[in-house]
Design a protein around this motif. Sequence first.
Motif, PDB file in Angstrom:
ATOM      1  N   PRO A   1       0.808  -1.225   0.000  1.00 46.65           N
ATOM      2  CA  PRO A   1       0.000   0.000   0.000  1.00 46.65           C
ATOM      3  C   PRO A   1       0.840   1.273   0.000  1.00 46.65           C
ATOM      4  CG  PRO A   1      -0.865  -1.574   1.597  1.00 46.65           C
ATOM      5  CD  PRO A   1       0.425  -2.144   1.086  1.00 46.65           C
ATOM      6  N   GLU A   2       2.031   1.229   0.611  1.00 46.75           N
ATOM      7  CA  GLU A   2       2.872   2.434   0.706  1.00 46.75           C
ATOM      8  C   GLU A   2       3.781   2.624  -0.502  1.00 46.75           C
ATOM      9  OE1 GLU A   2       2.881  -0.067   2.833  1.00 46.75           O
ATOM     10  OE2 GLU A   2       2.251   0.646   4.812  1.00 46.75           O
ATOM     11  N   GLY A   3       3.834   1.646  -1.391  1.00 45.13           N
ATOM     12  CA  GLY A   3       4.705   1.789  -2.560  1.00 45.13           C
ATOM     13  C   GLY A   3       5.292   0.455  -2.975  1.00 45.13           C
ATOM     14  N   ARG A   4       5.972   0.479  -4.137  1.00 43.44           N
ATOM     15  CA  ARG A   4       6.532  -0.770  -4.662  1.00 43.44           C
ATOM     16  C   ARG A   4       7.921  -1.036  -4.116  1.00 43.44           C
ATOM     17  NH1 ARG A   4       4.381   1.391  -9.086  1.00 43.44           N
ATOM     18  NH2 ARG A   4       2.457   0.427  -9.815  1.00 43.44           N
ATOM     19  N   VAL A   5       8.141  -2.298  -3.771  1.00 45.23           N
ATOM     20  CA  VAL A   5       9.465  -2.740  -3.341  1.00 45.23           C
ATOM     21  C   VAL A   5       9.993  -3.713  -4.384  1.00 45.23           C
ATOM     22  CG1 VAL A   5      10.802  -3.931  -1.561  1.00 45.23           C
ATOM     23  CG2 VAL A   5       8.861  -2.479  -0.899  1.00 45.23           C
ATOM     24  N   TYR A   6      11.212  -3.463  -4.844  1.00 44.26           N
ATOM     25  CA  TYR A   6      11.874  -4.377  -5.791  1.00 44.26           C
ATOM     26  C   TYR A   6      12.934  -5.177  -5.039  1.00 44.26           C
ATOM     27  CZ  TYR A   6      15.214  -5.787  -9.459  1.00 44.26           C
ATOM     28  OH  TYR A   6      16.071  -6.490 -10.266  1.00 44.26           O
TER      29      TYR A   6
ATOM     30  N   ILE B   1       9.674   2.704  -8.206  1.00 46.29           N
ATOM     31  CA  ILE B   1      10.131   1.876  -7.087  1.00 46.29           C
ATOM     32  C   ILE B   1      10.388   2.744  -5.856  1.00 46.29           C
ATOM     33  CG2 ILE B   1      11.932   0.258  -6.304  1.00 46.29           C
ATOM     34  CD1 ILE B   1      10.168  -0.873  -8.561  1.00 46.29           C
ATOM     35  N   GLU B   2       9.690   2.444  -4.797  1.00 53.04           N
ATOM     36  CA  GLU B   2       9.887   3.154  -3.529  1.00 53.04           C
ATOM     37  C   GLU B   2      11.190   2.689  -2.870  1.00 53.04           C
ATOM     38  OE1 GLU B   2       8.398   5.547  -1.946  1.00 53.04           O
ATOM     39  OE2 GLU B   2       9.191   5.306   0.082  1.00 53.04           O
ATOM     40  N   LEU B   3      11.362   1.376  -2.838  1.00 51.40           N
ATOM     41  CA  LEU B   3      12.529   0.803  -2.157  1.00 51.40           C
ATOM     42  C   LEU B   3      13.083  -0.339  -3.001  1.00 51.40           C
ATOM     43  CD1 LEU B   3      14.296   0.323   0.455  1.00 51.40           C
ATOM     44  CD2 LEU B   3      12.494  -1.215   1.196  1.00 51.40           C
ATOM     45  N   ALA B   4      14.390  -0.304  -3.248  1.00 55.12           N
ATOM     46  CA  ALA B   4      15.052  -1.410  -3.952  1.00 55.12           C
ATOM     47  C   ALA B   4      15.960  -2.130  -2.966  1.00 55.12           C
ATOM     48  CB  ALA B   4      15.862  -0.886  -5.129  1.00 55.12           C
ATOM     49  N   VAL B   5      15.882  -3.457  -2.961  1.00 51.80           N
ATOM     50  CA  VAL B   5      16.766  -4.285  -2.148  1.00 51.80           C
ATOM     51  C   VAL B   5      17.730  -4.971  -3.114  1.00 51.80           C
ATOM     52  CG1 VAL B   5      16.920  -6.201  -0.522  1.00 51.80           C
ATOM     53  CG2 VAL B   5      14.958  -4.630  -0.429  1.00 51.80           C
ATOM     54  N   LEU B   6      19.005  -4.614  -3.029  1.00 53.01           N
ATOM     55  CA  LEU B   6      19.991  -5.074  -4.018  1.00 53.01           C
ATOM     56  C   LEU B   6      21.108  -5.868  -3.356  1.00 53.01           C
ATOM     57  CD1 LEU B   6      20.474  -1.781  -6.087  1.00 53.01           C
ATOM     58  CD2 LEU B   6      18.875  -3.652  -6.532  1.00 53.01           C
ATOM     59  N   PRO B   7      21.586  -6.922  -4.026  1.00 56.29           N
ATOM     60  CA  PRO B   7      22.748  -7.636  -3.506  1.00 56.29           C
ATOM     61  C   PRO B   7      24.001  -6.793  -3.748  1.00 56.29           C
ATOM     62  CG  PRO B   7      22.186  -8.497  -5.671  1.00 56.29           C
ATOM     63  CD  PRO B   7      21.144  -7.447  -5.332  1.00 56.29           C
ATOM     64  N   ILE B   8      24.936  -6.832  -2.795  1.00 59.94           N
ATOM     65  CA  ILE B   8      26.214  -6.114  -3.002  1.00 59.94           C
ATOM     66  C   ILE B   8      27.417  -7.006  -2.689  1.00 59.94           C
ATOM     67  CG2 ILE B   8      25.176  -3.857  -2.521  1.00 59.94           C
ATOM     68  CD1 ILE B   8      26.862  -3.924   0.176  1.00 59.94           C
ATOM     69  N   GLY B   9      27.172  -8.294  -2.461  1.00 67.01           N
ATOM     70  CA  GLY B   9      28.250  -9.176  -1.989  1.00 67.01           C
ATOM     71  C   GLY B   9      29.348  -9.458  -2.989  1.00 67.01           C
ATOM     72  N   ASP B  10      29.051  -9.281  -4.284  1.00 68.16           N
ATOM     73  CA  ASP B  10      29.999  -9.627  -5.347  1.00 68.16           C
ATOM     74  C   ASP B  10      30.211 -11.153  -5.393  1.00 68.16           C
ATOM     75  OD1 ASP B  10      31.586  -8.982  -7.550  1.00 68.16           O
ATOM     76  OD2 ASP B  10      32.611  -7.376  -6.473  1.00 68.16           O
ATOM     77  N   ARG B  11      31.045 -11.621  -6.266  1.00 64.55           N
ATOM     78  CA  ARG B  11      31.382 -13.038  -6.512  1.00 64.55           C
ATOM     79  C   ARG B  11      30.190 -13.849  -7.027  1.00 64.55           C
ATOM     80  NH1 ARG B  11      35.385 -17.015  -5.241  1.00 64.55           N
ATOM     81  NH2 ARG B  11      36.552 -15.411  -4.156  1.00 64.55           N
TER      82      ARG B  11
END
Length: 232
Positions: free
Chosen positions: A133-138, A157-167
């Motif tokens: 309801p508050e916005g889209r999360v990717y 996109i309100e909030l993006a959750v991204l991997p940053i670990g590399d490899r």
Amino acid sequence: MTTQLTWLGHGSWLITSGNHRIVLDPFVTDSPTAPLQVDEIDADYILVSHGHFDHVSDIVPIARRCNSTVIGIFEITSWLETNEQLTTTEPMNLGGEIELPFGKVKMVQANHSSVLPDGSSGGVAAGFVIGFPEGRVYFACDTGLFLDMQLIGKMGIELAVLPIGDRFTMGPADSIEAIKLLTPRQVVPAHYNTWPPIEQDADAWAEAVRGETEAEPVVLEPGQSISLGPAD
Ligand SMILES: [Zn+2]
């Protein structure tokens, strides 16, 4: 009505939205950074991005105990039905969107491999865009950088959750490029610091996000939460 996302470490998230409880890629039993035990996780819905052990290994105990509905690509939900007798599933595939009581869930591409723990095909890896309801999360889940993130960004996109670990996924530098394509209001890093091969400096990452993009970086420790919508 508020939506809150709690990082369970690695690629795992516990989400509460209204009275709905959703868990993404539950992985706590064998995770060195998980803040909870598997029997402390209650979920009505379980989202699964792909078949690797660090994303599927705690699905079955939670689904059995909570009678959760498992949402995932057709190959994985079929495998859970056949091998684990989990009958409450929502099969999907890339590009498809379904409407659930907590919001719309769209399955989007991820550039990653996907094999289930017994060697069965997990189809292809996926990410999710969830319309709360508050916005889209990717949730990019496990992926490398891809230019079509621009199309995901067009959804707003309100909030993006991204991997940053590399490899095994994109690393910090590619995540900055991803943020430029996605243009989210906020961005949270995941899939790092679980084990030494994916160690990253999240504060340095946040500094780079602030310097090079318009997005607001939010760095969490396992067990910490972020709420969607205007700061309260
Ligand atoms: Zn992973």
